[in-house]
Structure formats: C-alpha cells, structure tokens
Design a protein around this motif. Structure first.
Motif, PDB file in Angstrom:
ATOM      1  N   UNK A   1       0.836  -1.190   0.000  1.00  0.00           N
ATOM      2  CA  UNK A   1       0.000   0.000   0.000  1.00  0.00           C
ATOM      3  C   UNK A   1       0.880   1.252   0.000  1.00  0.00           C
ATOM      4  N   UNK A   2       0.260   2.376  -0.375  1.00  0.00           N
ATOM      5  CA  UNK A   2       0.991   3.619  -0.513  1.00  0.00           C
ATOM      6  C   UNK A   2       0.365   4.713   0.370  1.00  0.00           C
ATOM      7  N   UNK A   3       1.208   5.652   0.818  1.00  0.00           N
ATOM      8  CA  UNK A   3       0.741   6.790   1.593  1.00  0.00           C
ATOM      9  C   UNK A   3       0.770   8.037   0.707  1.00  0.00           C
ATOM     10  N   UNK A   4      -0.336   8.779   0.713  1.00  0.00           N
ATOM     11  CA  UNK A   4      -0.421  10.012  -0.083  1.00  0.00           C
ATOM     12  C   UNK A   4      -0.990  11.105   0.816  1.00  0.00           C
ATOM     13  N   UNK A   5      -0.387  12.285   0.778  1.00  0.00           N
ATOM     14  CA  UNK A   5      -0.840  13.431   1.594  1.00  0.00           C
ATOM     15  C   UNK A   5      -1.110  14.622   0.671  1.00  0.00           C
ATOM     16  N   UNK A   6      -2.279  15.219   0.848  1.00  0.00           N
ATOM     17  CA  UNK A   6      -2.658  16.416   0.107  1.00  0.00           C
ATOM     18  C   UNK A   6      -2.743  17.587   1.094  1.00  0.00           C
ATOM     19  N   UNK A   7      -2.139  18.726   0.728  1.00  0.00           N
ATOM     20  CA  UNK A   7      -2.258  19.941   1.521  1.00  0.00           C
ATOM     21  C   UNK A   7      -2.898  21.017   0.654  1.00  0.00           C
ATOM     22  N   UNK A   8      -3.798  21.807   1.252  1.00  0.00           N
ATOM     23  CA  UNK A   8      -4.545  22.791   0.483  1.00  0.00           C
ATOM     24  C   UNK A   8      -4.828  23.988   1.384  1.00  0.00           C
ATOM     25  N   UNK A  40      -5.350  19.629   5.318  1.00  0.00           N
ATOM     26  CA  UNK A  40      -4.619  18.525   4.693  1.00  0.00           C
ATOM     27  C   UNK A  40      -5.459  17.248   4.773  1.00  0.00           C
ATOM     28  N   UNK A  41      -5.143  16.315   3.894  1.00  0.00           N
ATOM     29  CA  UNK A  41      -5.794  14.994   3.889  1.00  0.00           C
ATOM     30  C   UNK A  41      -4.718  13.945   3.637  1.00  0.00           C
ATOM     31  N   UNK A  42      -4.724  12.907   4.425  1.00  0.00           N
ATOM     32  CA  UNK A  42      -3.710  11.851   4.288  1.00  0.00           C
ATOM     33  C   UNK A  42      -4.384  10.497   4.153  1.00  0.00           C
ATOM     34  N   UNK A  43      -3.934   9.716   3.174  1.00  0.00           N
ATOM     35  CA  UNK A  43      -4.443   8.357   2.934  1.00  0.00           C
ATOM     36  C   UNK A  43      -3.268   7.390   3.065  1.00  0.00           C
ATOM     37  N   UNK A  44      -3.433   6.389   3.896  1.00  0.00           N
ATOM     38  CA  UNK A  44      -2.298   5.510   4.226  1.00  0.00           C
ATOM     39  C   UNK A  44      -2.336   4.146   3.551  1.00  0.00           C
ATOM     40  N   UNK A  46      -3.448   3.202   0.123  1.00  0.00           N
ATOM     41  CA  UNK A  46      -3.867   3.242  -1.277  1.00  0.00           C
ATOM     42  C   UNK A  46      -3.162   2.148  -2.066  1.00  0.00           C
ATOM     43  N   UNK A  47      -3.928   1.465  -2.888  1.00  0.00           N
ATOM     44  CA  UNK A  47      -3.339   0.488  -3.802  1.00  0.00           C
ATOM     45  C   UNK A  47      -3.106   1.151  -5.151  1.00  0.00           C
ATOM     46  N   UNK A  48      -2.459   0.449  -6.056  1.00  0.00           N
ATOM     47  CA  UNK A  48      -2.201   1.018  -7.363  1.00  0.00           C
ATOM     48  C   UNK A  48      -3.512   1.235  -8.110  1.00  0.00           C
ATOM     49  N   UNK A  49      -3.568   2.291  -8.911  1.00  0.00           N
ATOM     50  CA  UNK A  49      -4.778   2.616  -9.659  1.00  0.00           C
ATOM     51  C   UNK A  49      -4.882   4.121  -9.889  1.00  0.00           C
ATOM     52  N   UNK A  50      -6.054   4.560 -10.422  1.00  0.00           N
ATOM     53  CA  UNK A  50      -6.293   5.961 -10.732  1.00  0.00           C
ATOM     54  C   UNK A  50      -7.221   6.561  -9.671  1.00  0.00           C
ATOM     55  N   UNK A  51      -6.905   7.788  -9.234  1.00  0.00           N
ATOM     56  CA  UNK A  51      -7.699   8.466  -8.210  1.00  0.00           C
ATOM     57  C   UNK A  51      -7.866   9.937  -8.607  1.00  0.00           C
ATOM     58  N   UNK A  52      -8.940  10.538  -8.086  1.00  0.00           N
ATOM     59  CA  UNK A  52      -9.169  11.976  -8.269  1.00  0.00           C
ATOM     60  C   UNK A  52      -9.461  12.566  -6.890  1.00  0.00           C
ATOM     61  N   UNK A  53      -8.604  13.473  -6.437  1.00  0.00           N
ATOM     62  CA  UNK A  53      -8.816  14.146  -5.148  1.00  0.00           C
ATOM     63  C   UNK A  53      -9.585  15.440  -5.404  1.00  0.00           C
ATOM     64  N   UNK A  54     -10.706  15.616  -4.677  1.00  0.00           N
ATOM     65  CA  UNK A  54     -11.550  16.785  -4.832  1.00  0.00           C
ATOM     66  C   UNK A  54     -11.671  17.487  -3.487  1.00  0.00           C
ATOM     67  N   UNK A  78       3.115  -1.997  -9.360  1.00  0.00           N
ATOM     68  CA  UNK A  78       4.504  -2.386  -9.074  1.00  0.00           C
ATOM     69  C   UNK A  78       4.957  -3.521  -9.971  1.00  0.00           C
ATOM     70  N   UNK A  79       6.247  -3.590 -10.160  1.00  0.00           N
ATOM     71  CA  UNK A  79       6.795  -4.565 -11.120  1.00  0.00           C
ATOM     72  C   UNK A  79       6.470  -5.998 -10.754  1.00  0.00           C
ATOM     73  N   UNK A  80       6.414  -6.297  -9.455  1.00  0.00           N
ATOM     74  CA  UNK A  80       6.200  -7.704  -9.081  1.00  0.00           C
ATOM     75  C   UNK A  80       4.763  -8.162  -9.309  1.00  0.00           C
ATOM     76  N   UNK A  81       3.859  -7.248  -9.655  1.00  0.00           N
ATOM     77  CA  UNK A  81       2.493  -7.638  -9.970  1.00  0.00           C
ATOM     78  C   UNK A  81       2.257  -7.787 -11.463  1.00  0.00           C
ATOM     79  N   UNK A  82       3.233  -7.413 -12.267  1.00  0.00           N
ATOM     80  CA  UNK A  82       3.037  -7.450 -13.711  1.00  0.00           C
ATOM     81  C   UNK A  82       3.201  -8.880 -14.227  1.00  0.00           C
ATOM     82  N   UNK A  83       2.376  -9.186 -15.243  1.00  0.00           N
ATOM     83  CA  UNK A  83       2.325 -10.578 -15.734  1.00  0.00           C
ATOM     84  C   UNK A  83       3.663 -11.040 -16.296  1.00  0.00           C
TER      85      UNK A  83
END
Length: 390
Positions: A1-8, A40-44, A46-54, A78-83
């Motif tokens: 999983x990935x951590x992403x932080x948005x500050x506004x 601020x908003x923090x997500x701890x 997150x899996x790989x994929x597309x997201x839109x922060x609003x 991530x590379x280890x998930x690729x076929x």
C-alpha cells in the motif's frame, strides 16, 4: 500500500482563520468529509490505480466554492504484480528444475561407474549415497513445499471472500503438495464482486504452473478498460492462454488449458452474471436448485485455430439464495463400497440438503462426505468446491 498526503488552503479576505474544507478521493471513498478547518488529507492504504482528489472550501459565513478543485493521480502497478515478471519467475523455476534434474542424472552415472571399479568400498559408498539421496529428496520436498507457499501467496486469501460474503466457504483439497485447481476473486467496485473456480490441466507442479498463469492473466484482464463482464474475462483468458502457450512458434495446438467458471455478483442488487467453460454452476433460488450448464469450450486445450464463443447467463437472486461452483475432482473421485465415482448427482444432493446450514456446517459436511467416500482409496485429483450464500 501507498501513503499520499494532500495539503490545500483557501482564501477569505474577511476571516482567513475560519475557512473550512470538505474533500473526497474518488476511487478510494464515495462520501465527502464533514466540513473542518483541517487543511490537509492523508491516505495511508492506497493500492495502485487511478484516483481523483476533490476539495471544496467555505468561508465563515457558510458560502462554499461552487466547483471543487480536482487533482488526478495515478499509482503505477509495481513490477512484481506485472504478468511478464511473474512469467519470467515461472520460466526461471522451470529452468532450475530442469538443470537440477540433469545434474542428478549425471551424478548418478558417475557413482555407478565408480562403484564398478571400487567394488570393495561398495557398502560404504551405498550407505553414503543413500544418505545423500535422502537429503536431496528432502531438499526437493522442501522446494515443493516452498512452491506451495508461493502458490498460496498468489491465490487470494480466503478471508477476502468472508469479508465480502460472510456466508461462504471454500473446500480446497489438493491431491499433491501443490494444486492445478485454483480460485480467484476480485472486488471490481464497491458493489461488484468477481470470483472464479478453475481446473487447470494436470495436477502437482505442472498444474500449479498453469494455475499461476491463469491467475496472473485473470488479474491483468480485469484492469483492461474493454473487460466489463464474465464473458469478456473468459474471452480475454482464452486469447492470452493460447497466445502464451504458442509463443515459441510451434504449429501444434497447445494441449494445456483449463476449465473455469466466472461469476459476477452485484452486492447491492443481487444480480448474478455467469460465464463458464466446461464447468456447470449450481444456483439455489427460492429453495430450488438450478443447473446452469457451461459453454462446451475449454480455455486453451488444443483449439488454437478454433473460434470459440462464450455465452453469459444472468440471474436475479434474493437474500438467502446460494451459488455453488466446483471442479471435477470431487464428483470424479473413486470410492464407496464399490469403488465407483462419487458423481455430480450426489454432490447436488449435498448442496440441496445443506444449503440452509451455516457456511462452517456446510464445509464440515463436504469434508465428512469426501473422507468417508475416499476411505481406503487414493485421491485421484485436486478438489475445489466453493459455496456462496448471498
């Protein structure tokens, strides 16, 4: 999983300290947060994929911005998930097994030649060789056991199914240490859940390799934008399996493949969509069992130049209805007083009689019936049965 932080930050010429914010992350959550002064908003997780922060801001008088400010992000797979990475690992393991077997054969020939010229020391050499072989056999068994760990790591965790559909069970009994039967599941969205029950060609190590290939292709297929139904999944799986098994340029049709059932359950509407290759799916609806027959085309299996088609069935389920998927290991098992096959009819009767029991009690019934039937007989194939109550 990935951590992403948005500050506004929002501007208010009247009172900048009382600006409040509400935000959401599409692709991860569906609801907007309550208004707060946090900037601020923090997500701890997150899996790989597309997201839109609003994010929207409101001043101290309660006037809010008409439109949200949007930030699109993409977390790469991530590379280890690729076929292709998993395929390279499989090919590497195959090569290692091949060279190890060749090494053992060459070593055995050297020992035989040596024993011919050193007959007086034969007893000692035989004892030493016996101990060496036992050690090597233990190493091989340990390696296969480790392969089992790898296969179990690739196969989704049973707890994922219980979290989405609590009244469900998976009866999984490989014939050898590793299995050619496998199951796969995927949460396509908040309301859509996919599951597959598959029987790859062979069992043991060859079957396990095919199961890894199948699971990898399935996981890749559901990420494609043009794949939106069980029918699309089977058609994609068919193309990829045939392409992969004929990639060496040989003209012969590939004999390997799999029989597989894929279902899609809408958790909100309880609409069930089924597409199956060679494996029937039983549905108990309003207390009555229905046999939803499969398409008579396997995945792969020596039909390189044959255009296959897969038909999909849609069923509206109600609360308490059941879905049962299985491979041929259970009904084809020899046993009983006359050493005959268990047959689908007996399996059907178990589903009908135990449907109203809890998932744990249904699992216990499946295990008890199989153990009694196989008593005194060798298990001939991998066994996989999946029971789901919506």
């Amino acid at each position: 999983s990935y951590k992403v932080r948005f500050e506004f930050i929002g501007l208010s010429f009247k009172n900048s300290n009382n600006v409040t914010y509400s935000y959401t992350l599409e692709g991860y959550e569906t609801e907007w947060t309550e208004l707060s002064t946090n900037n601020f908003a923090q997500y701890n997780n997150l899996s790989d994929g597309d997201y839109v922060f609003k994010v929207k801001s409101c001043n101290s008088d309660g006037y809010c911005s008409v439109q949200s400010t949007n930030v699109e992000i993409r977390i790469a797979t991530p590379i280890w998930k690729k076929w292709w990475f998993i395929t390279l690992c499989i090919l590497f393991v195959i090569a290692m097994v091949f060279f190890y077997i060749r090494y053992r054969e060459r070593r055995q020939r050297q020992i035989q030649e040596y024993l011919q010229t050193e007959l007086d020391e034969r007893t000692k050499e035989v004892i030493e060789q016996k101990e060496e072989l036992e050690s090597k056999n233990k190493d091989i068994t340990d390696s296969i056991n480790y392969a089992k760990r790898i296969q179990r790591a690739v196969i989704p965790k049973y707890s994922e199914l219980k979290r989405v559909l609590p009244h469900s069970y998976i009866y999984f009994k490989p014939r050898d240490i590793v299995s050619g039967d496998f199951y796969w599941m995927h949460r396509q969205s908040e309301d859509v859940f996919l599951m597959a029950c598959a029987d790859a060609t062979g069992h043991g190590v060859p079957g396990a390799f095919m199961s890894l290939i199948g699971g990898t292709i399935l996981q890749d297929a559901v990420r494609r934008p043009n794949v939106s139904s069980p029918k699309d999944i089977l058609e994609t799986l068919e193309k990829e399996v045939v392409s992969l098994l004929t990639s060496d340029g040989q003209e012969e049709n590939p004999k390997d493949g799999m029989d597989i059932s894929v279902i899609e359950i809408n958790l909100k509407t309880r609409v069930l969509r089924i597409c199956s290759a060679m494996r029937p799916v039983f549905v108990i609806k309003d207390g009555e069992l229905h046999n939803l027959k499969a398409n008579r085309n396997p995945i792969g299996g020596g039909y390189k130049n044959f255009e296959k088609s897969f038909e999909m069935t849609t069923v509206q389920l109600s609360e308490g209805d059941g879905i049962y998927m299985f491979t041929d290991g259970y009904p084809d098992q020899f046993g009983g007083p006359n050493g005959k096959k268990f047959k689908v009819s007996r399996l059907k009767a178990i589903f009908e009689e135990s449907h109203n029991l809890s998932a744990e009690e249904q699992y216990a019934r499946m295990d008890r019936e199989f153990s009694l039937w196989t008593e005194g007989h060798r298990q001939i194939d991998d066994v996989l049965v999946i029971g789901i109550k919506v």
